[in-house]
Design a protein around this motif. Structure first.
Motif, PDB file in Angstrom:
ATOM      1  N   MET A   1       1.535 -10.017  -2.220  1.00 49.31           N
ATOM      2  CA  MET A   1       1.212  -8.859  -1.424  1.00 49.31           C
ATOM      3  C   MET A   1       1.322  -9.226   0.036  1.00 49.31           C
ATOM      4  N   GLU A   5       0.258  -4.383   3.406  1.00 54.46           N
ATOM      5  CA  GLU A   5      -0.108  -3.685   2.176  1.00 54.46           C
ATOM      6  C   GLU A   5      -1.564  -3.979   1.825  1.00 54.46           C
ATOM      7  N   LYS A   9      -4.631  -1.163   1.496  1.00 51.67           N
ATOM      8  CA  LYS A   9      -5.427  -0.979   0.294  1.00 51.67           C
ATOM      9  C   LYS A   9      -6.907  -1.232   0.569  1.00 51.67           C
TER      10      LYS A   9
END
Length: 195
Positions: A1, A5, A9
């Protein structure tokens, strides 16, 4: 990841937690008003006026009303019947000139010499129970006295009496005449007598 990102999140997760916790929280929003009894509410309120727009009122009752009610009463009549101040004065049992001046001071304007149509006037009189041939209040004269001083003019005297007595009315007339000589002191200049 990737970092972007992951940050996205994480931000979404924190906002979701905050949203769920806000829903669970008990809120005491709103304003709580004091509870008054009916008597206390009436005492706190101003005077209450009841006005039936289809009922006749006298000029004195009209003037006692607050300005807003006066305006709505007159505006309702003018809009519905298209009548002027003379008809309003007839409705209130007052002088047309006085009513016209009073209404003009309150912001109403009527065209000079305004005459409503016969149909409007008849409908107005019918709705408010005003008879066009209503008998006027007759004043009965039982007696009067007439006194004057100066040169006697019989024609003028008879004319004055005739103005007070209706045509064909039976009457009894008593006349008492006193001829008065002017006092000498009233016609001559005053002189001082020395003792």
């Amino acid at each position: 990841m990737r970092d972007e990102e992951y940050l996205f999140k994480e931000d979404v997760r924190e906002k979701a937690i905050t949203a769920r916790s806000a829903k669970k929280r008990i809120s005491h929003s709103g304003c709580r008003l004091p509870q008054y009894t009916a008597k206390e509410m009436r005492e706190m309120s101003g005077p209450t006026y009841t006005l039936n727009l289809k009922k006749r009122i006298t000029y004195a009752e009209f003037k006692a009303l607050p300005g807003g009610l006066q305006k709505s009463y007159v505006q309702n009549i003018v809009d519905k019947y298209r009548v002027g101040p003379s008809a309003l004065a007839e409705l209130m049992g007052a002088n047309a000139g006085a009513v016209g001046v009073y209404l003009s001071k309150r912001g109403f304007s009527f065209k000079r010499g305004f005459q409503p149509t016969k149909d409007d006037l008849e409908r107005f009189r019918e709705d408010y129970g005003i008879s066009a041939n209503a008998p006027t209040k007759k004043i009965t004269l039982e007696n009067f006295s007439f006194c004057f001083s100066g040169a006697f003019n019989a024609a003028s005297f008879v004319k004055q009496i005739k103005a007070f007595v209706p045509e064909g009315q039976l009457l009894r007339v008593s006349v008492a005449v006193e001829v008065v000589e002017p006092e000498p002191s009233a016609t001559e200049p005053a002189t001082e007598e020395s003792p």
